[in-house]
Design a protein around this motif. Structure first.
Motif, PDB file in Angstrom:
ATOM      1  N   LEU A  42      37.745  38.408  16.640  1.00  0.00           N
ATOM      2  CA  LEU A  42      38.758  38.368  18.133  1.00  0.00           C
ATOM      3  C   LEU A  42      38.225  38.501  19.390  1.00  0.00           C
ATOM      4  O   LEU A  42      38.771  38.267  20.274  1.00  0.00           O
ATOM      5  N   THR A  43      36.857  38.788  19.260  1.00  0.00           N
ATOM      6  CA  THR A  43      36.047  39.205  20.535  1.00  0.00           C
ATOM      7  C   THR A  43      35.212  37.909  21.012  1.00  0.00           C
ATOM      8  O   THR A  43      34.415  37.538  20.162  1.00  0.00           O
ATOM      9  N   VAL A  44      34.999  37.614  22.339  1.00  0.00           N
ATOM     10  CA  VAL A  44      34.210  36.824  22.847  1.00  0.00           C
ATOM     11  C   VAL A  44      33.497  37.756  23.833  1.00  0.00           C
ATOM     12  O   VAL A  44      34.069  38.605  24.526  1.00  0.00           O
ATOM     13  N   LEU A  45      32.233  37.476  23.906  1.00  0.00           N
ATOM     14  CA  LEU A  45      31.493  38.226  24.912  1.00  0.00           C
ATOM     15  C   LEU A  45      31.784  37.598  26.428  1.00  0.00           C
ATOM     16  O   LEU A  45      31.568  36.382  26.733  1.00  0.00           O
ATOM     17  N   GLY A  46      32.001  38.501  27.140  1.00  0.00           N
ATOM     18  CA  GLY A  46      32.321  38.099  28.692  1.00  0.00           C
ATOM     19  C   GLY A  46      32.206  39.366  29.677  1.00  0.00           C
ATOM     20  O   GLY A  46      32.061  40.470  29.113  1.00  0.00           O
ATOM     21  N   ASN A  47      32.222  39.222  30.797  1.00  0.00           N
ATOM     22  CA  ASN A  47      31.885  40.125  31.852  1.00  0.00           C
ATOM     23  C   ASN A  47      32.759  39.913  33.118  1.00  0.00           C
ATOM     24  O   ASN A  47      32.874  38.861  33.451  1.00  0.00           O
ATOM     25  N   GLU A  52      33.482  32.640  36.010  1.00  0.00           N
ATOM     26  CA  GLU A  52      33.615  31.496  35.341  1.00  0.00           C
ATOM     27  C   GLU A  52      33.980  31.802  33.899  1.00  0.00           C
ATOM     28  O   GLU A  52      34.679  31.201  33.240  1.00  0.00           O
ATOM     29  N   SER A  53      33.133  32.410  33.269  1.00  0.00           N
ATOM     30  CA  SER A  53      33.342  32.713  31.934  1.00  0.00           C
ATOM     31  C   SER A  53      34.510  33.350  31.488  1.00  0.00           C
ATOM     32  O   SER A  53      35.174  33.264  30.595  1.00  0.00           O
ATOM     33  N   LEU A  54      35.020  34.296  32.609  1.00  0.00           N
ATOM     34  CA  LEU A  54      36.243  35.147  32.208  1.00  0.00           C
ATOM     35  C   LEU A  54      37.480  34.093  32.452  1.00  0.00           C
ATOM     36  O   LEU A  54      38.171  34.071  31.535  1.00  0.00           O
ATOM     37  N   ASN A  56      37.312  30.724  31.679  1.00  0.00           N
ATOM     38  CA  ASN A  56      37.417  30.120  30.377  1.00  0.00           C
ATOM     39  C   ASN A  56      37.887  30.771  29.394  1.00  0.00           C
ATOM     40  O   ASN A  56      38.500  30.185  28.448  1.00  0.00           O
ATOM     41  N   SER A  57      37.863  32.105  29.183  1.00  0.00           N
ATOM     42  CA  SER A  57      38.063  32.899  27.784  1.00  0.00           C
ATOM     43  C   SER A  57      39.958  33.084  28.185  1.00  0.00           C
ATOM     44  O   SER A  57      40.397  33.431  27.175  1.00  0.00           O
ATOM     45  N   LEU A  58      40.448  32.926  29.273  1.00  0.00           N
ATOM     46  CA  LEU A  58      41.821  32.995  29.780  1.00  0.00           C
ATOM     47  C   LEU A  58      42.833  31.942  29.359  1.00  0.00           C
ATOM     48  O   LEU A  58      43.881  31.956  29.666  1.00  0.00           O
ATOM     49  N   ILE A  59      42.144  30.796  29.035  1.00  0.00           N
ATOM     50  CA  ILE A  59      42.744  29.608  28.930  1.00  0.00           C
ATOM     51  C   ILE A  59      44.008  29.813  27.734  1.00  0.00           C
ATOM     52  O   ILE A  59      43.899  30.526  26.804  1.00  0.00           O
ATOM     53  N   GLU A  60      45.227  29.410  28.364  1.00  0.00           N
ATOM     54  CA  GLU A  60      46.475  29.522  27.333  1.00  0.00           C
ATOM     55  C   GLU A  60      46.824  31.154  27.243  1.00  0.00           C
ATOM     56  O   GLU A  60      47.926  31.420  26.548  1.00  0.00           O
ATOM     57  N   ALA A  61      46.258  32.029  28.065  1.00  0.00           N
ATOM     58  CA  ALA A  61      46.683  33.269  27.831  1.00  0.00           C
ATOM     59  C   ALA A  61      48.172  33.422  28.582  1.00  0.00           C
ATOM     60  O   ALA A  61      48.423  32.819  29.605  1.00  0.00           O
ATOM     61  N   SER A  62      48.967  34.492  28.000  1.00  0.00           N
ATOM     62  CA  SER A  62      50.100  34.911  28.705  1.00  0.00           C
ATOM     63  C   SER A  62      50.275  36.184  29.485  1.00  0.00           C
ATOM     64  O   SER A  62      50.725  36.083  30.403  1.00  0.00           O
ATOM     65  N   VAL A  63      49.459  37.157  28.923  1.00  0.00           N
ATOM     66  CA  VAL A  63      49.468  38.434  29.457  1.00  0.00           C
ATOM     67  C   VAL A  63      47.840  38.584  29.700  1.00  0.00           C
ATOM     68  O   VAL A  63      47.151  38.405  28.447  1.00  0.00           O
ATOM     69  N   VAL A  64      47.455  39.462  30.534  1.00  0.00           N
ATOM     70  CA  VAL A  64      46.117  39.939  30.767  1.00  0.00           C
ATOM     71  C   VAL A  64      46.443  41.679  30.624  1.00  0.00           C
ATOM     72  O   VAL A  64      47.323  42.092  31.276  1.00  0.00           O
ATOM     73  N   VAL A  65      45.609  42.219  29.700  1.00  0.00           N
ATOM     74  CA  VAL A  65      45.602  43.784  29.855  1.00  0.00           C
ATOM     75  C   VAL A  65      44.062  44.134  30.454  1.00  0.00           C
ATOM     76  O   VAL A  65      43.224  43.920  29.390  1.00  0.00           O
ATOM     77  N   ASP A  83      31.298  47.761  41.673  1.00  0.00           N
ATOM     78  CA  ASP A  83      31.055  46.490  41.119  1.00  0.00           C
ATOM     79  C   ASP A  83      32.025  46.125  39.975  1.00  0.00           C
ATOM     80  O   ASP A  83      32.684  45.081  40.151  1.00  0.00           O
ATOM     81  N   VAL A  84      32.185  47.085  39.171  1.00  0.00           N
ATOM     82  CA  VAL A  84      33.055  46.575  37.805  1.00  0.00           C
ATOM     83  C   VAL A  84      34.510  46.861  38.277  1.00  0.00           C
ATOM     84  O   VAL A  84      35.337  46.234  38.013  1.00  0.00           O
ATOM     85  N   ASN A  85      34.854  48.278  38.735  1.00  0.00           N
ATOM     86  CA  ASN A  85      36.286  48.415  38.829  1.00  0.00           C
ATOM     87  C   ASN A  85      36.909  47.627  40.167  1.00  0.00           C
ATOM     88  O   ASN A  85      38.087  47.392  39.897  1.00  0.00           O
ATOM     89  N   VAL A  86      36.248  47.424  41.146  1.00  0.00           N
ATOM     90  CA  VAL A  86      37.040  46.800  42.290  1.00  0.00           C
ATOM     91  C   VAL A  86      36.604  45.400  42.290  1.00  0.00           C
ATOM     92  O   VAL A  86      37.317  44.487  42.228  1.00  0.00           O
ATOM     93  N   LYS A  87      35.181  44.699  42.162  1.00  0.00           N
ATOM     94  CA  LYS A  87      35.005  43.481  42.089  1.00  0.00           C
ATOM     95  C   LYS A  87      35.695  42.772  40.784  1.00  0.00           C
ATOM     96  O   LYS A  87      35.880  41.711  40.724  1.00  0.00           O
ATOM     97  N   GLY A  88      35.381  43.728  39.647  1.00  0.00           N
ATOM     98  CA  GLY A  88      36.166  43.301  38.613  1.00  0.00           C
ATOM     99  C   GLY A  88      37.285  42.988  38.501  1.00  0.00           C
ATOM    100  O   GLY A  88      37.833  41.960  38.149  1.00  0.00           O
ATOM    101  N   MET A  89      38.238  43.765  39.190  1.00  0.00           N
ATOM    102  CA  MET A  89      39.569  43.585  39.629  1.00  0.00           C
ATOM    103  C   MET A  89      39.790  42.061  40.372  1.00  0.00           C
ATOM    104  O   MET A  89      40.622  41.345  40.054  1.00  0.00           O
ATOM    105  N   GLN A  90      39.080  41.923  41.309  1.00  0.00           N
ATOM    106  CA  GLN A  90      39.094  40.552  42.166  1.00  0.00           C
ATOM    107  C   GLN A  90      38.753  39.522  41.419  1.00  0.00           C
ATOM    108  O   GLN A  90      39.485  38.470  41.434  1.00  0.00           O
ATOM    109  N   ASN A  91      37.621  39.629  40.321  1.00  0.00           N
ATOM    110  CA  ASN A  91      37.217  38.203  39.753  1.00  0.00           C
ATOM    111  C   ASN A  91      38.391  38.061  38.612  1.00  0.00           C
ATOM    112  O   ASN A  91      38.614  37.180  38.146  1.00  0.00           O
TER     113      ASN A  91
END
Length: 319
Positions: A42-47, A52-54, A56-65, A83-91
Motif C-alpha cells: 500500500l506504500t509508495v515512496l514520497g516526500n 510533484e511526486s506528492l 501524483n500520489s494523490l490522484i483520485e484521493a478523497s481524504v488526506v491524513v 522544512d518538513v512540518n511547515v513547508k511540508g504543509m504548504q506542499n
C-alpha cells in the motif's frame, strides 16, 4: 473512497492502516519517504518536500491524513523541523489543490501550548517552547490561512498529547522499560499530571473524523482520561508488572544538571542519547490538557486508560 495517508509508515500510521484495512469499501495509499514493513503493497515512496511526486500520489484521493513530521527532541539541523512540518504543509495543500482534494486531517500536537500550562483547551493561546512545537504551530497557521481562502474545504486539526501503545518506542515506552528493568529513578516529587493518549483510541478518533469531516476548520485536543501523575503511572505500571517500585528520588535541579551534562556529551560525540535536558524538563512538567470538545463530539474511546496501559504492558513485557 480513497484515503491517502502521508507519513503512514510510522507508529500511528501503521495502526491507522491496520484499522482502515478491515473496511473493504476503502482504498488506502501510504505516502512516505520510508518503506512500510507492515504495509509494503500500500506504500509508495514520497516526500512532503517534493510537491510533484506528492501530487501524483494523490490522484483520485478523497481524504488526506497528514501524519508526516519531524518530531524527535534532537533533530539536527533544527531547520528540518520547519522544512518538513511547515513547508511540508504548504506542499501538501498545493498538491491537494492540484488534484481537487478538499478534505484534510492534520495531526498537530499539544506541544503548541508550551509546558506547565493550566489544562488548556483549543482556545488557549499558543506558546511553544521548542522547535517542534513552534513548527507545528506555524503549520497550523499556514492551514488556517489556507482555510480562509478555501472555505469549501473540510479540515480537522488534531492535537494529541503523548501517544503510547503496543510497538511504540517513544518516551512512555522508555519509562515503562526503565520500571520493568528496575532502573527507574524519579526526578522531582512526581506529582505532575501527565495527559496521555492510547494509540487504539487515537486511531479510532481519526477514523471517526474521516467519516464525519465537514466544511470549515475543526480543532481538537486529544487526551484519554483520567490524567495520571508520574507517581500514578509508576504505581500502576509496577503493580501490573509485579515489580517493586523504586523509592530513590533525586531533586529536579540535579536531574536538570544531569540533563545538561548529557547535552554536552551528545554534542561532543555527535550521538543521539536517550537523556537530555529537554526530556528531563518534559518528564517533570505538568502536561495536562482539556479534551472536552473531542469527547463531546459523539466519539466514544473504545479503550480506557487502564486497559490501554495493560494491553501495552502485555505486548511489551508479557504481563
Amino acid at each position: 473512497m480513497k484515503i491517502a495517508i502521508i507519513g503512514g509508515s510510522g507508529f500511528v500510521g501503521t495502526k491507522l492502516i491496520d484499522a482502515l484495512g478491515v473496511t473493504p469499501e476503502l482504498s488506502i495509499i501510504n505516502i512516505d519517504k520510508q518503506p512500510s514493513e507492515a504495509h509494503p503493497t500500500l506504500t509508495v515512496l514520497g516526500n512532503v518536500l517534493d510537491t510533484e511526486s506528492l501530487s501524483n500520489s494523490l490522484i483520485e484521493a478523497s481524504v488526506v491524513v497528514l501524519l508526516a513530521a519531524e518530531h524527535r527532541d534532537d533533530v539536527s539541523p533544527t531547520s528540518l523541523y520547519y522544512d518538513v512540518n511547515v513547508k511540508g504543509m504548504q506542499n501538501t495543500l498545493e498538491a491537494m489543490k492540484k488534484q481537487g482534494v478538499k478534505q484534510l486531517i492534520f495531526t498537530s500536537s499539544v506541544a503548541i501550548y508550551g509546558l506547565d500550562k493550566d489544562n488548556p483547551d483549543e482556545s488557549f493561546p499558543a506558546e511553544p517552547f521548542n522547535h517542534y512545537g513552534k513548527s507545528k504551530w506555524e503549520a497550523e497557521l499556514v492551514l488556517q490561512q489556507w482555510a480562509q481562502d478555501h472555505p469549501d474545504w473540510s479540515i480537522a486539526i488534531v492535537r494529541p498529547t503523548v501517544i503510547f501503545g503496543e510497538g511504540n518506542r517513544g518516551n512512555v515506552f522508555n519509562l515503562l522499560n526503565q520500571i520493568a528493568s528496575g532502573k527507574f529513578m524519579l526526578i522531582g516529587k512526581g506529582n505532575n499530571e501527565k495527559s496521555m493518549s492510547y494509540v487504539g483510541n487515537i486511531v479510532a478518533f481519526l477514523q471517526f473524523l474521516i467519516a464525519k469531516i465537514s466544511p470549515g476548520v475543526h480543532v481538537y485536543n486529544y487526551v484519554d482520561k483520567p490524567d495520571f501523575t508520574t507517581k500514578d503511572l509508576v504505581h500502576h505500571t509496577g503493580k501490573i508488572l509485579g515489580k517493586r517500585i523504586p523509592t530513590l528520588r533525586i531533586p529536579y535541579w540535579l536531574g536538570m544538571l544531569g540533563g545538561y551534562g548529557f547535552d554536552v556529551l551528545a554534542f561532543l560525540t555527535r550521538k543521539k542519547l536517550p537523556i537530555s535536558s529537554v526530556r528531563v524538563k518534559k518528564f517533570c512538567a505538568v502536561t495536562q490538557y482539556d479534551s472536552t470538545k473531542a469527547m463531546t463530539s459523539g466519539f466514544q474511546p473504545p479503550y480506557s486508560m487502564q486497559e490501554g496501559l495493560r494491553r501495552t504492558l502485555a505486548a511489551e513485557f508479557g504481563k
